[in-house]
Design a protein around this motif. Structure first.
Motif, short mmCIF file in Angstrom:
data_model
loop_
_atom_site.label_atom_id
_atom_site.label_comp_id
_atom_site.label_asym_id
_atom_site.label_seq_id
_atom_site.Cartn_x
_atom_site.Cartn_y
_atom_site.Cartn_z
N MET A 1 0.85 -1.18 0.00
CA MET A 1 0.00 0.00 0.00
C MET A 1 0.89 1.23 0.00
SD MET A 1 -2.81 1.02 2.81
CE MET A 1 -4.13 2.03 2.31
N LEU A 2 0.62 2.14 -0.90
CA LEU A 2 1.39 3.37 -1.04
C LEU A 2 0.51 4.55 -0.66
CD1 LEU A 2 3.93 4.87 -2.00
CD2 LEU A 2 2.94 4.88 -4.28
N VAL A 3 0.99 5.35 0.28
CA VAL A 3 0.26 6.53 0.73
C VAL A 3 1.07 7.76 0.35
CG1 VAL A 3 -0.68 7.77 2.71
CG2 VAL A 3 -0.75 5.27 2.64
N VAL A 4 0.44 8.68 -0.35
CA VAL A 4 1.11 9.91 -0.77
C VAL A 4 0.43 11.08 -0.08
CG1 VAL A 4 1.66 11.39 -2.72
CG2 VAL A 4 1.70 8.91 -3.00
N VAL A 5 1.22 11.91 0.58
CA VAL A 5 0.70 13.08 1.27
C VAL A 5 1.32 14.31 0.63
CG1 VAL A 5 0.55 14.30 3.46
CG2 VAL A 5 0.44 11.81 3.41
N ILE A 6 0.49 15.24 0.22
CA ILE A 6 0.96 16.48 -0.38
C ILE A 6 0.59 17.62 0.55
CG2 ILE A 6 0.75 18.05 -2.33
CD1 ILE A 6 0.06 15.62 -4.06
N VAL A 7 1.60 18.39 0.91
CA VAL A 7 1.39 19.53 1.81
C VAL A 7 1.77 20.78 1.04
CG1 VAL A 7 2.08 20.61 3.97
CG2 VAL A 7 1.92 18.13 3.82
N LEU A 8 0.86 21.73 1.01
CA LEU A 8 1.13 23.00 0.33
C LEU A 8 1.67 24.00 1.34
CD1 LEU A 8 -2.07 23.28 -1.89
CD2 LEU A 8 0.20 22.48 -2.55
N VAL A 9 2.83 24.53 1.06
CA VAL A 9 3.45 25.51 1.94
C VAL A 9 3.33 26.86 1.26
CG1 VAL A 9 5.58 26.22 3.05
CG2 VAL A 9 5.06 23.79 2.80
N ALA A 10 2.76 27.80 2.00
CA ALA A 10 2.51 29.12 1.42
C ALA A 10 3.23 30.18 2.23
CB ALA A 10 1.02 29.40 1.35
N ILE A 11 4.55 30.12 2.24
CA ILE A 11 5.35 31.13 2.93
C ILE A 11 6.34 31.70 1.92
CG2 ILE A 11 7.02 31.54 4.76
CD1 ILE A 11 5.76 29.26 6.30
N VAL A 12 6.39 33.00 1.83
CA VAL A 12 7.34 33.68 0.96
C VAL A 12 8.38 34.34 1.85
CG1 VAL A 12 7.65 35.45 -0.79
CG2 VAL A 12 5.57 34.09 -0.78
N ALA A 13 9.58 33.78 1.90
CA ALA A 13 10.65 34.35 2.71
C ALA A 13 11.44 35.33 1.86
CB ALA A 13 11.55 33.26 3.25
N THR A 14 11.45 36.58 2.26
CA THR A 14 12.16 37.60 1.50
C THR A 14 13.58 37.83 2.02
OG1 THR A 14 11.20 39.33 2.88
CG2 THR A 14 10.05 38.78 0.84
N GLN A 15 13.82 37.53 3.28
CA GLN A 15 15.14 37.66 3.88
C GLN A 15 15.36 36.46 4.81
OE1 GLN A 15 17.45 40.44 4.02
NE2 GLN A 15 16.44 41.32 2.26
N SER A 16 16.58 36.00 4.90
CA SER A 16 16.91 34.98 5.88
C SER A 16 18.35 35.16 6.32
CB SER A 16 16.68 33.57 5.33
OG SER A 16 17.54 33.35 4.23
N ALA A 17 18.60 34.82 7.56
CA ALA A 17 19.95 34.94 8.13
C ALA A 17 20.27 33.66 8.88
CB ALA A 17 20.04 36.13 9.05
N TYR A 18 21.43 33.09 8.61
CA TYR A 18 21.91 31.91 9.31
C TYR A 18 22.91 32.38 10.35
CZ TYR A 18 19.72 29.47 5.46
OH TYR A 18 18.80 29.02 4.55
N VAL A 19 22.62 32.12 11.62
CA VAL A 19 23.39 32.70 12.71
C VAL A 19 23.93 31.58 13.62
CG1 VAL A 19 23.29 34.29 14.67
CG2 VAL A 19 21.88 34.71 12.66
N THR A 20 25.17 31.73 14.03
CA THR A 20 25.77 30.85 15.04
C THR A 20 26.18 31.72 16.21
OG1 THR A 20 26.60 29.32 13.37
CG2 THR A 20 27.63 29.23 15.54
N GLU A 21 25.71 31.36 17.37
CA GLU A 21 26.01 32.11 18.59
C GLU A 21 26.94 31.26 19.45
OE1 GLU A 21 25.79 35.35 21.08
OE2 GLU A 21 24.72 35.18 19.20
N VAL A 22 28.06 31.83 19.89
CA VAL A 22 29.02 31.14 20.74
C VAL A 22 29.18 31.95 22.01
CG1 VAL A 22 31.38 30.28 20.96
CG2 VAL A 22 30.23 30.18 18.75
N ASN A 23 29.06 31.29 23.16
CA ASN A 23 29.19 31.96 24.44
C ASN A 23 30.14 31.20 25.35
OD1 ASN A 23 27.42 34.17 24.11
ND2 ASN A 23 25.68 32.80 24.35
#
Length: 59
Positions: A1-23
């Motif tokens: 049995m094959l089950v297919v799930v489709i999820v619609l994502v409706a987010i438009v990211a205009t800016q993103s920042a990848y940050v590493t914090e060291v303390n």
């Protein structure tokens, strides 16, 4: 049995920042506001996170 799930994502990211914090946390036990010898502790830790800014599109 094959089950297919489709999820619609409706987010438009205009800016993103990848940050590493060291303390570094340094502590020592005290007695009458004087550090007690040989009781110092040092903790070094880091964590990564992503900050995104944009719009969430709804129906």
């Amino acid at each position: 049995m094959l089950v297919v799930v489709i999820v619609l994502v409706a987010i438009v990211a205009t800016q993103s920042a990848y940050v590493t914090e060291v303390n570094v946390t340094k502590t020592a036990r005290e007695s009458f506001e004087v550090d007690i010898p040989f009781t110092k502790s040092h903790y070094v830790y880091s964590y990564d996170f992503v900050i995104k800014a944009g719009f969430e599109v709804e129906d």
